[in-house]
Design an enzyme around this catalytic site. Structure first.
Site, PDB file in Angstrom:
ATOM      1  CG  ASP A  42      -2.348   0.264   1.013  1.00 41.95           C
ATOM      2  OD1 ASP A  42      -2.712   0.357  -0.652  1.00 41.95           O
ATOM      3  OD2 ASP A  42      -3.470   0.020   1.771  1.00 41.95           O
ATOM      4  CG  ASP A  43       2.948   3.009   3.273  1.00 45.95           C
ATOM      5  OD1 ASP A  43       2.683   4.223   3.542  1.00 45.95           O
ATOM      6  OD2 ASP A  43       2.479   2.118   4.139  1.00 45.95           O
TER       7      ASP A  43
END
Length: 628
Positions: A375-376
């Site tokens: 996600d990051d």
């Protein structure tokens, strides 16, 4: 409408610009209730570290969060209160020395604890904390032998078949449980009056299904390992050394273990259980690392579970650009320069299940150097894309991040958070409390949806690429009968459905498909009369959509962004929602502080202070770009 939308965009951009740090990041709090505050008091008192100013500040915060009926909650609409949260608050306040059991603030919590089953009914992590600080008995036989650490990776089930979060927390816990380590001080409270019944020496704390014959399985493995290593005592010694080295080699520069509060807390005690003094440099540095996670929330001190600077910065930078802020503006350049410094170049545990790929991801916190997540990584790459397109010298940054993301796709076609294929059926048979969220890292709709959105929206991949086809198929199979998707890392079905719809549309899935139409119908059917959306944390607990009965800015933005992605022109539902965002943008109430993220049902919920700005800004930007 056009003027109102632009006015709100300008207001949000101005606020975010003014709150950017000098290094280019945003450090909005990652707020997780009072558990970390309470644990910090217990840690400082147990280690006999004199920091009265910090303890007093944390006592003040814990008391400020006490409900009128005397208990503590994890979220606003939690009906009676939360037993484990109330126990840990009670314990910390007593241990602080600033209150005693006859204090007016502790009389009603005590009755609540006893009327709800006492310490025996507390959560797994709570019982472990109580056991190592001398308030709860360790079982005569801890259910996970220390020798478990030596099971080879080649075995059908091994240490790396558990999620990174499980390894980070269970490594010190298994060591502590096998040592039966306890540490009390002259100032330790006596919580024996919080037992509902007589103490049970056989309380396993971590329970396993006897039908699975876990103990027999482990016993056979240990016998096999003993024949290789030698004497059983030698095997235990090697196991302890392995656990110690795992913790020491996964320390972040600030001294924390994996940058998580809980794992660092347990590691401190685990190291002391094998001979480290409470003044050992590693112990003291870990304590200082936890202290450095302190932030101010509503004028009070809060110890964060971790920091969220990278996550905040990638999301804010992207949202601002989507809303019309040029990548040439100083605020975006500073944010991008910050993100460039946070790309990972170290190998982490993820390489065990994902060989032959170079590091290139991003982690969640500013202190994270070895634990990147999907996600990051996609969030950072989205924010960096306009800059990278103009400056080819950064192409290597892009390629490393993209290749790492592609390599993380699970065999089932979806994407996990941290590591590939950590979802073995054998692990799912272990009835450990919160096993799906603690022990595993499976494909999820939120991770898969946003990864698809990134790949199709920011790269040259499209609907026909095998990676995309597999991802779409996984998403279609994961859709619930009512048309929604469950989002693992947010609250909850609105969140998952937003991730899914925006991802599927970016990949070219037709708005006329049954998958899209069912999801749209579900979202429209749960809109509130005021034009907004809201979802309760109970959705996470009961694994079905539970309305909050009130609208929140973040849930409304997620729902609207989903509908904007699939609608060629604004609808009555969309415009009504946009009006809600504009009208309530300055709202200050319990709704703005309501958790929008989660770590583990009934235990760990997150109030991202940045979300009330990020998601409305992104949604208004998309509305403006598409319709105005």
């Amino acid at each position: 409408m056009k003027h109102s939308v632009q006015y709100e965009i300008n207001r949000l951009v101005e606020k975010l610009t003014n709150e950017q740090l000098l290094d280019g990041s945003w450090n909005y709090p990652f707020e997780t209730g009072i558990t970390t505050d309470a644990y910090m008091i217990i840690l400082l008192r147990t280690l006999e570290i004199d920091d009265e100013k910090l303890i007093q500040a944390l006592v003040k915060r814990i008391l400020s969060k006490q409900e009128e009926n005397g208990v503590w909650k994890l979220f606003y609409d939690e009906e009676e209160g939360n037993l484990s949260e109330t126990i840990v608050a009670y314990y910390a306040l007593l241990y602080s020395g600033y209150l005693n059991e006859n204090s007016m603030h502790l009389e009603r919590p005590k009755q609540f604890i006893l009327s709800n089953g006492g310490l025996e009914k507390g959560s797994m992590f709570l019982k472990i904390m109580l056991a190592l600080t001398g308030q709860y008995p360790w079982p005569k036989r801890f259910p996970v032998p220390i020798e478990t650490f030596l099971i080879p990776v080649s075995f059908p089930i091994n240490f790396y078949d558990f999620s990174v979060y499980a390894r980070a927390n269970l490594t010190p816990i298994i060591l502590l449980g096998n040592k039966k380590f306890q540490m009390k001080t002259d100032a330790s409270p006596d919580l024996s009056n919080l037992y509902k019944q007589q103490r049970y020496e056989e309380d396993p704390i971590i329970e396993f299904n006897r039908k699975f014959e876990w103990q027999a399985f482990i016993k056979q493995l240990i016998q096999g390992l003993s024949s290789i290593v030698g004497k059983k005592d030698g095997l235990k010694k090697k196991s302890i050394e392995h656990a110690e080295q795992y913790m020491l080699t996964h320390l972040e520069p600030d001294g924390t273990f994996y940058s998580y509060f809980s794992s660092t807390f347990f590691m401190i005690f685990a190291l002391m259980s094998i001979g480290y003094s409470k003044t050992h440099p590693t112990i003291l540095k870990a304590v200082e690392g936890l202290k450095s996670m302190a932030c101010e929330v509503e004028g009070e001190l809060h110890i964060q579970y971790t920091t969220a600077n990278v996550w905040n910065t990638s999301l804010i930078g992207y949202a601002m650009q989507e809303a019309g802020v040029s990548d040439e503006e100083e605020v975006i350049q500073r944010a991008n320069n910050y993100l460039l410094t946070k790309q990972h170049y170290k190998f982490g545990d993820w390489v065990i299940n994902n060989t032959n790929i170079l590091p290139g991801g991003w982690g969640f916190s500013n202190i994270n150097t070895i634990n990147p997540d999907v996600d990051d990584t996609t969030a950072s790459l989205r924010a960096l894309l306009p800059m990278i397109m103009k400056h080819p010298q950064y192409l290597q940054v892009w390629n490393r991040g993209l290749h790492w993301t592609l390599s993380m796709q699970n065999e089932d076609g979806g994407w996990p958070a941290f590591e590939r294929n950590v979802d073995k059926k054998l692990i799912r048979q272990l009835p450990v409390q919160g096993k799906e969220l603690l022990l595993l890292d499976p494909s999820t709709a939120d991770l898969t949806g946003r990864t698809l959105e990134f790949l199709c929206g920011s790269t040259n991949l499209n609907y026909d690429h095998p990676v995309i086809k597999r991802g779409i198929k996984w998403m279609e199979n994961d859709q619930r009968k009512d048309g929604s998707w469950y989002g693992r890392w947010g609250i909850c079905y609105i969140y998952g459905t937003w991730s899914a719809l925006t991802g599927l549309r970016a990949c070219g899935v037709s708005t006329q498909s049954n998958t899209i139409k069912k999801a749209v119908h579900w979202l429209e059917s749960i809109q509130n009369d005021d034009g907004g959306w809201g979802e309760s944390c109970y959705s996470d607990i009961y694994k079905r959509y539970i309305p909050l009965e009130e609208s929140t800015l973040t849930h409304t933005a997620w729902a609207l962004d989903s509908l904007i992605a699939v609608s060629s022109k604004p609808t009555r539902v969309i415009d009504h929602g946009i009006e809600y965002l504009i009208k309530n943008g300055n709202e200050q109430s319990w709704k703005t502080a309501y958790p929008k993220g989660q770590g583990m049902g009934r235990a760990f919920y997150i109030h991202y202070h940045s979300y009330r700005y990020i998601w409305p800004l992104l949604t208004l930007g998309h509305y403006k770009k598409k319709y105005l």
